[in-house]
Scaffold this motif. Structure first.
Motif, PDB file in Angstrom:
ATOM      1  N   THR A 243       0.965  -0.784   0.192  1.00  0.00           N
ATOM      2  CA  THR A 243      -0.282  -0.004  -0.352  1.00  0.00           C
ATOM      3  C   THR A 243       0.690   1.596   0.344  1.00  0.00           C
ATOM      4  O   THR A 243       0.442   2.180  -1.002  1.00  0.00           O
ATOM      5  N   GLU A 244       1.565   1.346   0.867  1.00  0.00           N
ATOM      6  CA  GLU A 244       2.495   2.701   0.975  1.00  0.00           C
ATOM      7  C   GLU A 244       3.441   2.682   0.046  1.00  0.00           C
ATOM      8  O   GLU A 244       3.825   4.280  -0.390  1.00  0.00           O
ATOM      9  N   LEU A 245       4.039   2.090  -1.004  1.00  0.00           N
ATOM     10  CA  LEU A 245       5.052   1.770  -2.011  1.00  0.00           C
ATOM     11  C   LEU A 245       4.329   2.146  -3.571  1.00  0.00           C
ATOM     12  O   LEU A 245       4.918   1.777  -4.427  1.00  0.00           O
ATOM     13  N   ARG A 246       3.224   2.445  -3.218  1.00  0.00           N
ATOM     14  CA  ARG A 246       2.840   1.876  -5.054  1.00  0.00           C
ATOM     15  C   ARG A 246       3.104   3.120  -5.497  1.00  0.00           C
ATOM     16  O   ARG A 246       3.882   4.533  -4.801  1.00  0.00           O
ATOM     17  N   TYR A 247       3.003   3.184  -6.573  1.00  0.00           N
ATOM     18  CA  TYR A 247       3.258   3.689  -7.674  1.00  0.00           C
ATOM     19  C   TYR A 247       2.535   5.386  -7.514  1.00  0.00           C
ATOM     20  O   TYR A 247       1.141   5.324  -7.695  1.00  0.00           O
ATOM     21  N   GLN A 248       3.114   5.948  -7.784  1.00  0.00           N
ATOM     22  CA  GLN A 248       2.345   7.642  -7.570  1.00  0.00           C
ATOM     23  C   GLN A 248       3.595   8.632  -8.686  1.00  0.00           C
ATOM     24  O   GLN A 248       4.426   8.758  -8.207  1.00  0.00           O
ATOM     25  N   SER A 249       2.712   9.177 -10.091  1.00  0.00           N
ATOM     26  CA  SER A 249       3.236   9.733 -10.561  1.00  0.00           C
ATOM     27  C   SER A 249       3.977  11.336 -10.167  1.00  0.00           C
ATOM     28  O   SER A 249       4.591  11.778 -10.085  1.00  0.00           O
ATOM     29  N   SER A 250       3.208  11.679  -9.120  1.00  0.00           N
ATOM     30  CA  SER A 250       3.555  13.079  -8.652  1.00  0.00           C
ATOM     31  C   SER A 250       4.742  12.607  -7.558  1.00  0.00           C
ATOM     32  O   SER A 250       5.719  13.295  -7.429  1.00  0.00           O
ATOM     33  N   LEU A 251       5.441  11.095  -7.151  1.00  0.00           N
ATOM     34  CA  LEU A 251       6.004  11.319  -6.579  1.00  0.00           C
ATOM     35  C   LEU A 251       7.706  10.779  -7.407  1.00  0.00           C
ATOM     36  O   LEU A 251       9.406  10.683  -7.888  1.00  0.00           O
ATOM     37  N   ASP A 252       7.432   9.832  -8.597  1.00  0.00           N
ATOM     38  CA  ASP A 252       8.288   9.076  -9.083  1.00  0.00           C
ATOM     39  C   ASP A 252       8.607   9.636 -10.302  1.00  0.00           C
ATOM     40  O   ASP A 252       9.835   9.455 -10.813  1.00  0.00           O
ATOM     41  N   LEU A 253       7.548  11.095 -10.691  1.00  0.00           N
ATOM     42  CA  LEU A 253       8.580  11.553 -12.457  1.00  0.00           C
ATOM     43  C   LEU A 253       9.137  11.863 -11.720  1.00  0.00           C
ATOM     44  O   LEU A 253       9.058  13.122 -10.703  1.00  0.00           O
ATOM     45  N   SER A 254       9.762  13.222 -12.560  1.00  0.00           N
ATOM     46  CA  SER A 254      11.016  14.486 -12.679  1.00  0.00           C
ATOM     47  C   SER A 254       9.371  15.033 -12.975  1.00  0.00           C
ATOM     48  O   SER A 254       8.150  15.165 -12.740  1.00  0.00           O
TER      49      SER A 254
END
Length: 456
Positions: A243-254
């Protein structure tokens, strides 16, 4: 190993960043690094593979195992003491930049770092330097070796009693396993840590962890920080990790990439809006066309639901009909789709038109046709719900067994996002500023959004 290299030499105005050391050829910076930390016995090793799978990482580095290869550091570890930061930093750099990634842009998990205030500062400086190198090599042949760095911190939490108990239990389990291996003459011996054999050493290890815990928490200011409650079972801990490490574009993308796509609506927002529209349509059907609405419901009850019950475990059914109601009342098909959608089914609809010859003019050869319409409704539903319900009932039974004294309601897993990385919040405030309008330009709205977020 200390990674040293002479300063970049200027080779002219168009090539000012060519590296001047051969070591650069063997360096591949990971595209993502998960820094795994936690108290002794929190389950770092047990959860490593799950984290690798959840984040799609390629390689894991266990700092304790690396330090065990050095005689001087091994002696310190056996006494439950910390290794000097200078030694640890050298090991981390070599493992991370040289040994871990044989190909560019791999992902790495580092277990057991950082643990001290000095190591926290080292980590922040490392990120800043890797980010700088990413900019330097962005337009060179080495760009794949220096991707934009993405750091995440995972902290597995257990209290002191649980930590000590797990350390001692680990020693007992290893002892029993090794005895069986020796008796059978087959199998692989498990490592028995000297600190797991003594309650005093186990307490000392936890005390050292707590001594530097506040320093590690400073990482919340710089990187996404995932606090995972590891007090429960392994399955519960891994569920929290997922749950906590799911992909989030706002954090993972530049920031640039995210800024380019953030105006596109999220699937959950589209679904929420569609749900609101569905409610409005159903009420409209019922209020403005009550007779037709009732006929559609009767058709669903008498013809479609029996078919769905027959195909209950298959998860899909097809209903084909030439009912004149759909020809005379075109909105009837939408009513049928809306009713089934409200009940949790996924429905698609198509209309087939068949031209049936009615009359042939023998002189001219012209054929007069009659159109026949057949409506096909493809109905799908999720059959996993049956298993999920059984699991939910089992979980409810377990919670009931432990009663009010259980820990189920006291789970503390949580993700902390540094203010400067909280792009979702910034986008939300920016949308609000632009929606309110008042003739504001995009630049003015962005300045006001920053003001709201930072409170300055």
């Amino acid at each position: 190993m200390r990674l040293r290299c002479r300063s970049f030499e200027s080779r002219g105005p168009r090539d000012v960043t060519r590296p001047s050391c051969d070591l650069l050829q063997s360096v591949n910076v990971p595209r993502e690094v998960v820094w795994l930390n936690g108290a002794p016995g929190a389950g770092k090793g047990a959860n490593t593979q799950h984290i690798l799978k959840t984040r799609g990482l390629d390689h894991s580095v266990n700092l304790s195992s690396l330090l065990q290869t050095n005689e001087s550091t091994r002696a310190l570890m056996e006494r439950g003491e910390l290794i000097p930061d200078s030694m640890v930093g050298d090991v981390v750099l070599e493992a991370l930049l040289v040994q871990s990634c044989q190909i560019p842009e791999c992902g790495v998990l580092v277990d057991g770092f950082p643990r001290t205030a000095m190591q926290v500062d080292f980590l922040k400086l490392l990120y800043d330097k890797l980010d700088e190198l990413h900019g330097i090599f962005a337009n060179t042949t080495h760009r794949s070796q220096f991707p934009r760095p993405l750091f995440k911190v995972v902290m597995l939490y257990v209290d002191e009693d649980t930590s000590i108990m797990r350390q001692l239990e680990r020693a007992k389990l290893a002892s029993v396993h090794n005895k069986r291996v020796l008796d059978a003459g087959a199998g692989q011996l498990w490592e028995q840590r000297s600190t797991d054999l003594s309650i005093e050493k186990a307490k000392k290890r936890y005390a050292i962890f707590r001594q530097h815990h506040s320093a590690v928490l400073r990482l919340k200011q710089f990187f996404p920080f995932h606090l995972i409650d590891a007090m429960g079972t392994l399955a519960e801990t891994q569920e929290a990790i997922t749950t906590e490490l799911r992909y989030q574009s706002s954090l993972d993308l530049s920031y640039e990439t995210y800024a380019s796509i953030r105006h596109l609506p999220l699937a959950r927002d589209v679904s929420q809006h569609a749900r609101q529209q569905l409610v409005m349509r159903l009420d409209n059907h019922s209020e403005r066309y009550p007779d037709l609405f009732q006929k559609v419901i009767d058709l669903i009850t008498s013809e479609i639901m029996p078919l769905i019950h027959e195909c209950g475990l298959a998860g899909r059914a097809e209903y084909a009909t030439e009912h004149r109601m759909f020809l005379e009342h075109p909105r009837a098909a939408q009513m049928l789709i809306d009713v089934l959608t409200d009940r949790g089914y996924n429905v698609s609809h198509s209309t087939e038109v068949t031209h049936v010859p009615m009359q042939i003019d023998l002189q001219t050869g012209l054929i007069k046709n009659r159109k026949e319409y057949k409506h096909r409704f493809h109905v799908n539903w999720d059959t996993k719900g049956v298993r999920e319900m059984a699991r939910a009932m089992e979980l409810a039974a377990r919670i009931s067994e432990v009663g009010g004294g259980g820990n189920g309601s006291a789970r503390i897993s949580q993700t902390y996002i540094p203010q400067q990385l909280n792009r979702e919040m910034r986008s939300s405030v920016l949308r609000q500023q632009l929606t309110e309008g008042n003739g504001k330009s995009l630049e003015e709205a962005e300045r006001e959004a920053e003001h709201v977020i930072h409170g300055s």
